[in-house]
Design a protein around this motif. Structure first.
Motif, PDB file in Angstrom:
ATOM      1  N   ASN A   1      19.406  51.115 119.099  1.00 55.02           N
ATOM      2  CA  ASN A   1      18.293  50.205 118.887  1.00 55.02           C
ATOM      3  C   ASN A   1      17.014  50.792 119.490  1.00 55.02           C
ATOM      4  O   ASN A   1      17.024  51.916 120.006  1.00 55.02           O
ATOM      5  CB  ASN A   1      18.591  48.828 119.482  1.00 55.02           C
ATOM      6  CG  ASN A   1      18.965  48.895 120.962  1.00 55.02           C
ATOM      7  OD1 ASN A   1      18.506  49.789 121.688  1.00 55.02           O
ATOM      8  ND2 ASN A   1      19.801  47.971 121.409  1.00 55.02           N
ATOM      9  N   VAL A   2      15.926  50.033 119.436  1.00 53.45           N
ATOM     10  CA  VAL A   2      14.633  50.529 119.901  1.00 53.45           C
ATOM     11  C   VAL A   2      14.674  50.890 121.376  1.00 53.45           C
ATOM     12  O   VAL A   2      14.291  52.001 121.778  1.00 53.45           O
ATOM     13  CB  VAL A   2      13.522  49.482 119.643  1.00 53.45           C
ATOM     14  CG1 VAL A   2      12.213  49.886 120.322  1.00 53.45           C
ATOM     15  CG2 VAL A   2      13.301  49.300 118.141  1.00 53.45           C
ATOM     16  N   LEU A   3      15.151  49.984 122.196  1.00 54.11           N
ATOM     17  CA  LEU A   3      15.189  50.225 123.640  1.00 54.11           C
ATOM     18  C   LEU A   3      16.135  51.368 123.986  1.00 54.11           C
ATOM     19  O   LEU A   3      15.800  52.255 124.787  1.00 54.11           O
ATOM     20  CB  LEU A   3      15.606  48.951 124.381  1.00 54.11           C
ATOM     21  CG  LEU A   3      15.611  49.029 125.910  1.00 54.11           C
ATOM     22  CD1 LEU A   3      14.218  49.372 126.439  1.00 54.11           C
ATOM     23  CD2 LEU A   3      16.093  47.704 126.507  1.00 54.11           C
ATOM     24  N   GLY A   4      17.310  51.374 123.368  1.00 54.45           N
ATOM     25  CA  GLY A   4      18.270  52.437 123.633  1.00 54.45           C
ATOM     26  C   GLY A   4      17.756  53.794 123.205  1.00 54.45           C
ATOM     27  O   GLY A   4      17.976  54.802 123.888  1.00 54.45           O
ATOM     28  N   GLY A   5      17.066  53.844 122.070  1.00 48.88           N
ATOM     29  CA  GLY A   5      16.508  55.099 121.602  1.00 48.88           C
ATOM     30  C   GLY A   5      15.449  55.645 122.542  1.00 48.88           C
ATOM     31  O   GLY A   5      15.434  56.848 122.849  1.00 48.88           O
ATOM     32  N   LEU A   6      14.569  54.783 123.034  1.00 48.90           N
ATOM     33  CA  LEU A   6      13.541  55.204 123.989  1.00 48.90           C
ATOM     34  C   LEU A   6      14.164  55.710 125.286  1.00 48.90           C
ATOM     35  O   LEU A   6      13.767  56.748 125.820  1.00 48.90           O
ATOM     36  CB  LEU A   6      12.583  54.047 124.284  1.00 48.90           C
ATOM     37  CG  LEU A   6      11.563  53.704 123.187  1.00 48.90           C
ATOM     38  CD1 LEU A   6      10.833  52.408 123.529  1.00 48.90           C
ATOM     39  CD2 LEU A   6      10.564  54.841 123.002  1.00 48.90           C
ATOM     40  N   GLN A   7      15.149  54.972 125.786  1.00 41.71           N
ATOM     41  CA  GLN A   7      15.814  55.375 127.029  1.00 41.71           C
ATOM     42  C   GLN A   7      16.515  56.723 126.862  1.00 41.71           C
ATOM     43  O   GLN A   7      16.470  57.572 127.763  1.00 41.71           O
ATOM     44  CB  GLN A   7      16.823  54.299 127.445  1.00 41.71           C
ATOM     45  CG  GLN A   7      16.178  53.012 127.945  1.00 41.71           C
ATOM     46  CD  GLN A   7      17.196  51.925 128.209  1.00 41.71           C
ATOM     47  OE1 GLN A   7      18.308  51.925 127.658  1.00 41.71           O
ATOM     48  NE2 GLN A   7      16.833  50.972 129.059  1.00 41.71           N
ATOM     49  N   GLY A   8      17.162  56.926 125.713  1.00 39.84           N
ATOM     50  CA  GLY A   8      17.848  58.185 125.465  1.00 39.84           C
ATOM     51  C   GLY A   8      16.891  59.364 125.424  1.00 39.84           C
ATOM     52  O   GLY A   8      17.180  60.432 125.979  1.00 39.84           O
ATOM     53  N   MET A   9      15.738  59.201 124.792  1.00 36.04           N
ATOM     54  CA  MET A   9      14.761  60.286 124.712  1.00 36.04           C
ATOM     55  C   MET A   9      14.173  60.597 126.084  1.00 36.04           C
ATOM     56  O   MET A   9      13.966  61.763 126.437  1.00 36.04           O
ATOM     57  CB  MET A   9      13.648  59.912 123.726  1.00 36.04           C
ATOM     58  CG  MET A   9      14.109  59.912 122.271  1.00 36.04           C
ATOM     59  SD  MET A   9      12.754  59.744 121.068  1.00 36.04           S
ATOM     60  CE  MET A   9      12.170  58.094 121.461  1.00 36.04           C
ATOM     61  N   ILE A  10      13.935  59.559 126.882  1.00 34.92           N
ATOM     62  CA  ILE A  10      13.383  59.774 128.223  1.00 34.92           C
ATOM     63  C   ILE A  10      14.398  60.452 129.122  1.00 34.92           C
ATOM     64  O   ILE A  10      14.061  61.354 129.907  1.00 34.92           O
ATOM     65  CB  ILE A  10      12.919  58.424 128.831  1.00 34.92           C
ATOM     66  CG1 ILE A  10      11.701  57.896 128.056  1.00 34.92           C
ATOM     67  CG2 ILE A  10      12.549  58.594 130.314  1.00 34.92           C
ATOM     68  CD1 ILE A  10      11.289  56.490 128.440  1.00 34.92           C
ATOM     69  N   ARG A  11      15.668  60.051 129.015  1.00 37.73           N
ATOM     70  CA  ARG A  11      16.719  60.695 129.829  1.00 37.73           C
ATOM     71  C   ARG A  11      16.835  62.179 129.492  1.00 37.73           C
ATOM     72  O   ARG A  11      17.038  63.014 130.367  1.00 37.73           O
ATOM     73  CB  ARG A  11      18.069  60.008 129.587  1.00 37.73           C
ATOM     74  CG  ARG A  11      18.286  58.741 130.398  1.00 37.73           C
ATOM     75  CD  ARG A  11      19.762  58.360 130.423  1.00 37.73           C
ATOM     76  NE  ARG A  11      20.311  58.203 129.076  1.00 37.73           N
ATOM     77  CZ  ARG A  11      20.344  57.046 128.421  1.00 37.73           C
ATOM     78  NH1 ARG A  11      19.842  55.953 128.985  1.00 37.73           N
ATOM     79  NH2 ARG A  11      20.858  56.976 127.213  1.00 37.73           N
ATOM     80  N   GLU A  12      16.693  62.496 128.210  1.00 37.92           N
ATOM     81  CA  GLU A  12      16.867  63.891 127.788  1.00 37.92           C
ATOM     82  C   GLU A  12      15.683  64.773 128.170  1.00 37.92           C
ATOM     83  O   GLU A  12      15.860  65.918 128.567  1.00 37.92           O
ATOM     84  CB  GLU A  12      17.067  63.930 126.267  1.00 37.92           C
ATOM     85  CG  GLU A  12      17.559  65.259 125.715  1.00 37.92           C
ATOM     86  CD  GLU A  12      16.442  66.285 125.530  1.00 37.92           C
ATOM     87  OE1 GLU A  12      16.694  67.484 125.746  1.00 37.92           O
ATOM     88  OE2 GLU A  12      15.308  65.878 125.204  1.00 37.92           O
ATOM     89  N   GLY A  13      14.464  64.243 128.052  1.00 36.15           N
ATOM     90  CA  GLY A  13      13.312  65.120 128.265  1.00 36.15           C
ATOM     91  C   GLY A  13      12.180  64.553 129.090  1.00 36.15           C
ATOM     92  O   GLY A  13      11.127  65.194 129.192  1.00 36.15           O
ATOM     93  N   GLY A  14      12.356  63.363 129.663  1.00 37.75           N
ATOM     94  CA  GLY A  14      11.291  62.764 130.458  1.00 37.75           C
ATOM     95  C   GLY A  14      10.257  62.049 129.601  1.00 37.75           C
ATOM     96  O   GLY A  14      10.318  62.057 128.362  1.00 37.75           O
ATOM     97  N   ILE A  15       9.280  61.440 130.263  1.00 36.97           N
ATOM     98  CA  ILE A  15       8.249  60.669 129.571  1.00 36.97           C
ATOM     99  C   ILE A  15       7.478  61.526 128.567  1.00 36.97           C
ATOM    100  O   ILE A  15       7.170  61.086 127.452  1.00 36.97           O
ATOM    101  CB  ILE A  15       7.260  60.052 130.590  1.00 36.97           C
ATOM    102  CG1 ILE A  15       7.962  58.982 131.445  1.00 36.97           C
ATOM    103  CG2 ILE A  15       6.057  59.438 129.863  1.00 36.97           C
ATOM    104  CD1 ILE A  15       8.344  57.732 130.683  1.00 36.97           C
ATOM    105  N   ARG A  16       7.181  62.766 128.939  1.00 34.46           N
ATOM    106  CA  ARG A  16       6.383  63.634 128.063  1.00 34.46           C
ATOM    107  C   ARG A  16       7.086  63.913 126.732  1.00 34.46           C
ATOM    108  O   ARG A  16       6.428  64.220 125.732  1.00 34.46           O
ATOM    109  CB  ARG A  16       6.073  64.956 128.767  1.00 34.46           C
ATOM    110  CG  ARG A  16       5.057  64.835 129.895  1.00 34.46           C
ATOM    111  CD  ARG A  16       4.729  66.190 130.479  1.00 34.46           C
ATOM    112  NE  ARG A  16       4.125  67.080 129.491  1.00 34.46           N
ATOM    113  CZ  ARG A  16       3.813  68.357 129.727  1.00 34.46           C
ATOM    114  NH1 ARG A  16       4.083  68.894 130.919  1.00 34.46           N
ATOM    115  NH2 ARG A  16       3.262  69.096 128.786  1.00 34.46           N
ATOM    116  N   SER A  17       8.405  63.795 126.728  1.00 31.63           N
ATOM    117  CA  SER A  17       9.145  64.078 125.499  1.00 31.63           C
ATOM    118  C   SER A  17       8.835  63.068 124.391  1.00 31.63           C
ATOM    119  O   SER A  17       9.101  63.324 123.220  1.00 31.63           O
ATOM    120  CB  SER A  17      10.653  64.087 125.770  1.00 31.63           C
ATOM    121  OG  SER A  17      11.128  62.771 126.045  1.00 31.63           O
TER     122      SER A  17
END
Length: 394
Positions: free
Chosen positions: A140-156
């Motif tokens: 979902n939206v929240l899970g997708g954002l959290q996954g991208m941040i975990r992988e590469g940080g906010i800048r990702s």
């Protein structure tokens, strides 16, 4: 100015006189478009404008001459939803000679750049969900954002934004120049182009621009989906794709992209003030609001405009989203380990068989979420850029 439009000096301005006046200024509008203009001023429903209606309409919107009115109606608004940027489709000879046309394009490009940068996290989330979301992972939206941040940080969250901004200027310029040349070739000795001829010219111009800049679309998708350290930059991404997949990889997803872009580009440049499918519907909504609720002005105001823009872009996305999703999947599938390398029809069947119709709308939620901020940002930046560059709307 009223008397200059009243060509037969009967004290009334009718549709044909509005049309003739626009034509004399080098702006070729249809009878239906002239009727829309008349409706915004005609308050008694007679389909003519008398002096009192003209005076009441413009008393709060003072203008010195008809040319300023034409300029305002043509170039007063730019909208950008992160994918489709309004490009003013017609410029008078005076605007071309004075360089006003390139200032309009610069203002629009800057509005698009700021708008896309501001909504880049939602755009990346959309692409991420288009490619990776499925029934099995329930992303979902929240899970997708959290996954991208975990992988590469906010800048990702801003991966792929650089090339998304970079392609605005060449796409807009190519589209505008191609449209001008194709119009000239189709027109020949004719004074004006019919609607269907403008549609053809707009479609061909959109197809030309997309064909030339399409490799940038593929690079944008790959850079948006990249993992940390996968590519060192744009040039490295292009080099690795060329080495591993060949030149044809830069045109994966081209067919569904064309199927989506041609009709919308035709509408984009065939109708005044309707620079794409979204803005076509926007104009209809705006005119409906003016006819029902506006008493003193043809300008609905920023809030109404943004509301209409949100509704129209939402409808446009629902209509075109499945093709956009398939295009993105085709652009990305070679970079995903174990992903089947399918054609457009094969991918449609694959998605429908595994996930049903809903599968063709993966990622549409963040796409909806970015509409209001994208349209709002582009509107504000465009108006301020026009002021900074000395472009006046009224």
């Amino acid at each position: 100015m009223f008397h200059s439009l009243d060509r037969n000096h009967d004290g009334q301005i009718d549709v044909s006189e509005i049309q003739q006046t626009f034509h004399s200024l080098g702006v070729y509008i249809s009878l239906q478009q002239a009727e829309k203009i008349l409706h915004s001023i005609d308050k008694d429903g007679t389909m003519t404008i008398d002096w009192h209606e003209w005076r009441d309409h413009f008393i709060l919107n003072p203008l010195e001459n008809m040319e300023e009115i034409v300029h305002y109606w043509k170039h007063s608004t730019v909208l950008d939803i992160g994918e489709c940027l309004t490009v003013p489709d017609e410029f008078s000879e005076k605007e071309k000679k004075t360089g006003m046309w390139w200032k309009q394009l610069i203002a629009g490009a800057m509005a698009g750049a700021v708008s896309r940068t501001g909504t880049a996290p939602l755009d990346r989330l959309k692409v991420f969900m288009q490619v990776h979301a499925s029934k099995s992972n329930n992303m979902n939206v929240l899970g997708g954002l959290q996954g991208m941040i975990r992988e590469g940080g906010i800048r990702s969250l801003w991966r792929g934004n650089g090339i998304n901004v970079l392609k605005i200027a060449p796409e807009s310029a190519i589209k505008f120049m191609a449209y001008e040349q194709i119009k000239r070739a189709i027109r020949g000795q004719q004074e004006t182009l019919r609607v269907q001829e403008r549609f053809i010219a707009g479609s061909l111009a959109g197809a030309t621009a997309q064909t030339i800049i399409y490799p940038m679309e593929v690079l944008k998708t790959r850079l948006t989906l990249r993992k940390t350290g996968q590519y060192s930059g744009l040039a490295d991404c292009a080099r690795k794709i060329l080495q591993k997949e060949g030149i044809r990889a830069f045109y994966k997803g081209y067919l569904p992209n064309m199927l989506g872009i041609i009709p919308y580009a035709g509408i984009d440049l065939a109708v005044y003030e309707c620079p794409d499918f979204y803005v076509t519907l926007l104009q209809t909504l705006k005119n409906t609001w003016l006819q029902k609720y506006s008493k003193n002005t043809a300008d609905p105001g920023v809030l109404v405009l943004l509301g209409c823009g949100t509704i129209s872009s939402t409808c446009g996305q629902i209509a075109s989203y499945p093709l956009a999703l398939v295009r993105t999947r085709m652009q990305a599938q070679a970079s995903i380990e174990g992903a089947p390398q399918l054609t457009m029809l094969g991918l449609f069947r694959h998605i429908l068989s595994r996930e049903g119709v809903f599968g063709l709308y993966r990622g549409i939620a963040p796409n909806f979420m970015k509409v209001i901020p994208a349209v709002s940002i582009s509107y504000v930046v465009y108006e301020n850029m026009k002021q900074a560059l000395g472009v006046t709307s009224r």
